[in-house]
Design a protein around this motif. Structure first.
Motif, short mmCIF file in Angstrom:
data_model
loop_
_atom_site.label_atom_id
_atom_site.label_comp_id
_atom_site.label_asym_id
_atom_site.label_seq_id
_atom_site.Cartn_x
_atom_site.Cartn_y
_atom_site.Cartn_z
N SER A 1 -42.02 44.91 21.77
CA SER A 1 -41.44 46.24 21.60
C SER A 1 -40.07 46.08 20.95
N ALA B 1 -37.32 47.20 22.18
CA ALA B 1 -36.38 46.85 23.24
C ALA B 1 -36.44 45.37 23.58
N SER C 1 -33.75 50.90 27.36
CA SER C 1 -34.48 51.60 26.30
C SER C 1 -34.66 53.05 26.69
N ALA C 2 -34.35 53.98 25.77
CA ALA C 2 -34.45 55.40 26.11
C ALA C 2 -34.34 56.26 24.85
N GLN D 1 -36.39 57.78 22.78
CA GLN D 1 -37.27 57.75 21.62
C GLN D 1 -38.05 59.05 21.45
N CYS E 1 -36.32 52.73 30.40
CA CYS E 1 -36.82 51.43 30.85
C CYS E 1 -35.69 50.40 30.84
N LYS F 1 -29.74 51.01 34.34
CA LYS F 1 -30.47 52.27 34.20
C LYS F 1 -29.68 53.43 34.79
N LEU G 1 -38.22 46.68 31.29
CA LEU G 1 -38.06 46.79 29.85
C LEU G 1 -39.37 46.58 29.11
N SER H 1 -41.32 49.50 27.78
CA SER H 1 -40.75 50.32 26.72
C SER H 1 -41.69 50.53 25.54
N SER I 1 -43.39 53.99 25.67
CA SER I 1 -42.58 55.15 25.28
C SER I 1 -42.22 55.11 23.80
N GLU I 2 -42.04 53.91 23.25
CA GLU I 2 -41.74 53.81 21.83
C GLU I 2 -42.90 54.33 20.98
#
Length: 235
Positions: A129, A131, A146-147, A149, A170, A177, A198, A201, A204-205
């Motif tokens: 990923s 991240a 990671s956030a 997106q 994540c 976090k 992580l 992630s 979500s990506e």
């Protein structure tokens, strides 16, 4: 009024706990986040490879400053990376040279490639990923989350549009976090959801490509909302 600071920041703003530096802050998502945070009372530093462009964007926002990425990162509590995936590895290598212990990196990157008239399609980076790629390129021990997106850049930029969506977050460390959530939750209408480590992630990506396709078909700006969660959310 903002002040151009091409070489250094005044000592009074260094190590400010309410300061966020946005690498790629002149891009669509970066500028959208800068806009919302600036109007929420966060001290925003807009970073770019072109200091003049960053300052021009900062001039339009309350209390914001702009300059080159290196200068903007110095002393910021959080560093948000909002660059396209094509620039992700190069950007992380540059950040790795200047990031300091105690600074948090929030990676918003979604690995996408053009797919003709269909829009964009997700790809799998070598690390799994974006991240995880960032984690491999940053110094050991760097705080990384990671956030963001799945949040629409267009909606963020238009402050007349209300937000009502969740941010999938994540990271491998609860403290990181929590720090990211405290910052993101400063934007009214956004609610952070702890989605785990992580290495999650990548899910979500990839959702970003799904939302882009939906937005294109229905000519709107969708977001994610998870139901059935307790209120308030435990940290």
């Amino acid at each position: 009024m903002t002040v151009t600071q091409p070489d250094s920041l005044p000592a009074t703003t260094t190590h400010h706990e309410n300061t966020v530096a946005i690498v790629g802050g002149t891009g669509a998502l970066g500028l959208g986040l800068a806009t919302r945070w600036a109007h929420s009372g966060v001290h925003v530093r807009i970073g770019s490879r072109r200091a003049e462009a960053a300052q021009a964007c900062a001039d339009k926002l309350p209390g914001a400053v702009g300059g080159n990425n290196t200068t903007m990162i110095e002393g910021a509590a959080a560093v948000v990376v909002a660059v396209p995936f094509s620039a992700h590895a190069e950007t992380m290598r540059a950040i790795a040279k200047i990031i300091q212990p105690g600074q948090l990196v929030i990676d918003t990157t979604a690995p996408l490639l053009p797919a003709g008239p269909r829009g964009l399609r997700p790809i799998a980076p070598w690390a799994g990923s974006a991240a995880q790629q960032a984690q491999a390129l940053l110094p050991d021990g760097t705080g990384l989350v990671s956030a963001l997106q799945t949040v629409s850049a267009a909606t963020l930029q238009n402050t007349e549009l209300p937000l009502d969506e969740d941010v999938l977050l994540c990271g491998d460390h609860t403290a990181d976090k929590n720090q990211a959530a405290d910052l993101i939750d400063r934007i009214p209408g956004l609610r952070t959801i702890d989605c785990g480590l992580l290495d999650i992630s990548g899910i979500s990506e990839r959702i970003t490509a799904l939302l882009i396709g939906i937005n294109k078909r229905y000519k709107t700006h969708t977001g994610i909302r998870l139901t059935g969660l307790p209120q308030p959310l435990p940290r």
